[in-house]
Design a protein around this motif. Sequence first.
Motif, PDB file in Angstrom:
ATOM      1  N   ARG A  47       0.827  -1.208   0.000  1.00 45.00           N
ATOM      2  CA  ARG A  47       0.000   0.000   0.000  1.00 45.00           C
ATOM      3  C   ARG A  47       0.858   1.253   0.000  1.00 45.00           C
ATOM      4  O   ARG A  47       1.824   1.342   0.748  1.00 45.00           O
ATOM      5  CB  ARG A  47      -0.874   0.026   1.246  1.00 45.00           C
ATOM      6  CG  ARG A  47      -2.033  -0.880   1.155  1.00 45.00           C
ATOM      7  CD  ARG A  47      -3.316  -0.208   1.623  1.00 45.00           C
ATOM      8  NE  ARG A  47      -4.426  -1.059   1.240  1.00 45.00           N
ATOM      9  CZ  ARG A  47      -5.137  -0.880   0.132  1.00 45.00           C
ATOM     10  NH1 ARG A  47      -4.904   0.140  -0.657  1.00 45.00           N
ATOM     11  NH2 ARG A  47      -6.096  -1.708  -0.172  1.00 45.00           N
ATOM     12  N   LYS A  51       1.893   2.330  -7.013  1.00 45.04           N
ATOM     13  CA  LYS A  51       1.508   1.536  -8.177  1.00 45.04           C
ATOM     14  C   LYS A  51       0.532   2.299  -9.072  1.00 45.04           C
ATOM     15  O   LYS A  51       0.714   2.383 -10.274  1.00 45.04           O
ATOM     16  CB  LYS A  51       0.850   0.216  -7.738  1.00 45.04           C
ATOM     17  CG  LYS A  51       1.716  -0.642  -6.849  1.00 45.04           C
ATOM     18  CD  LYS A  51       0.947  -1.829  -6.296  1.00 45.04           C
ATOM     19  CE  LYS A  51      -0.182  -1.460  -5.368  1.00 45.04           C
ATOM     20  NZ  LYS A  51       0.196  -0.932  -4.052  1.00 45.04           N
ATOM     21  N   SER A  52      -0.508   2.842  -8.431  1.00 44.97           N
ATOM     22  CA  SER A  52      -1.545   3.496  -9.240  1.00 44.97           C
ATOM     23  C   SER A  52      -1.004   4.738  -9.935  1.00 44.97           C
ATOM     24  O   SER A  52      -1.279   4.973 -11.121  1.00 44.97           O
ATOM     25  CB  SER A  52      -2.740   3.885  -8.370  1.00 44.97           C
ATOM     26  OG  SER A  52      -3.274   2.751  -7.744  1.00 44.97           O
ATOM     27  N   PHE A  53      -0.201   5.513  -9.203  1.00 46.35           N
ATOM     28  CA  PHE A  53       0.363   6.736  -9.789  1.00 46.35           C
ATOM     29  C   PHE A  53       1.259   6.370 -10.977  1.00 46.35           C
ATOM     30  O   PHE A  53       1.196   6.997 -12.043  1.00 46.35           O
ATOM     31  CB  PHE A  53       1.159   7.501  -8.708  1.00 46.35           C
ATOM     32  CG  PHE A  53       1.321   8.976  -8.984  1.00 46.35           C
ATOM     33  CD1 PHE A  53       0.809   9.566 -10.117  1.00 46.35           C
ATOM     34  CD2 PHE A  53       2.002   9.785  -8.058  1.00 46.35           C
ATOM     35  CE1 PHE A  53       0.973  10.939 -10.356  1.00 46.35           C
ATOM     36  CE2 PHE A  53       2.172  11.145  -8.288  1.00 46.35           C
ATOM     37  CZ  PHE A  53       1.669  11.717  -9.438  1.00 46.35           C
TER      38      PHE A  53
END
Length: 394
Positions: A47, A51-53
């Motif tokens: 978390r 990853k998303s960025f």
Amino acid sequence: MPNLPLGIPSDLDKYFFNRKKELIKLNTFISGFKQNVANQILITGRRGVGKSFLLMKFRMELPENVLSAYVDLSKIHGMQKGRITEEKVMHGLFEEMLGSLENKDPLRKIYKLKDSLLKKLSAKNYDFKAAGNLLGIPIPQVDDDYEKLSSLVMEFPQKVVDDNRENIDGFVIILDEFQLIGEFENPEAFFWLIRSYTQHQDNVTYIFTGSTSATSEIVEKINGAQGAFGGRMIQFPVEPFNEKDTYDYLKEMISEIKFTPEGLKRFYKCTNGYPSYINSFCNTMSEGRTYDSEMVIETFYGKLDQIAVMWVFIWATLSDYEKEIIEILTETEALSWNDLLSKVNYSNKTLLKYTNRLKNKGILSHTNKKYAIEDIMLRSWLKYRKENDGYYPP
Ligand SMILES: Nc1ncnc2c1ncn2[C@@H]1O[C@H](COP(=O)(O)OP(=O)(O)OP(=O)(O)O)[C@@H](O)[C@H]1O
Ligand SMILES: [Mg+2]
């Protein structure tokens, strides 16, 4: 006080730092589209590691001739008040795939059908004969609604490429927070379904990503030896910033905050290079003073609720079983299965269910046959609350 983003900022470029190697890798993995070679990709990482960025940035920089769709399963999960189904995921995928055609001129004609197609989906009217003709996808005559829906959605991206070879080389589909697929009744079936289509699709890349450890059950199910992709997916973990990256990031983003060399080192130790913690920690710091090691520690404990804010939110979403397991492991470091079982009042089966959930969520690690809490910020926060309040957060 600095004001660094705690989520993904809308101005990506203003805040995005480095990750050059990861972006090169990702681009290499999709470089075969022109030659009709597509890879399937699995990106793991804890978390808040970014990853998303990273995937947003990757997506933004995709070449003109590559289409992309991004689906965040936690949004679907949220909208369904905790129940996530295969059907809803298919809806979400189709909506995003259609949405990606908006600004690609010859494909706009399909994009214009978006609303009417989605209306059909929400009315659960899965008679796609007309739609199939419009899109040029032969919809098989199957009785099962979910099968109809999934074949429409799964055939769609390759079909779009095939029909538009002069403009489009490939389609990238990103499924974020994919560990939530673990909540389906039959996660394996879903992974096998995707695998059965991708096997024959040479211009479609799926990127599965989510907060889960590389050893979790859900990773086994998708890419383990017995899993749907049987190790054929390219798997890579996103790592936190290293020490140098962390210092460079601070220099670039918050040059107004001053540190002594020891203060900097301590800051790195406290955040472990996780951009989410770096940002939330920075946001508690003030200009006009120079942070040495003691001041960093003092600020860390003084503002732990703010720095660990991500966990404050996640904690609220966990079940009592999950909280109890985490609390036990906060007090005792790593435990074997039998030791853990001896500390709870419920059955083997129930414990298995919730440890698997926690593993899928990337909260629990299972290495050398021992269970432990993966995230030291979570541990620090819980220990701190217990010490101060006398009990763990409810
Ligand atoms: N390369 C980067 N440069 C600058 N900031 C970053 C970078 N990567 C992540 N961040 C920041 O860190 C935070 C967490 O990033 P992100 O949401 O991408 O993590 P994640 O791995 O997807 O986490 P989760 O598993 O919770 O979804 C965000 O506030 C983001 O702005
Ligand atoms: Mg994310």
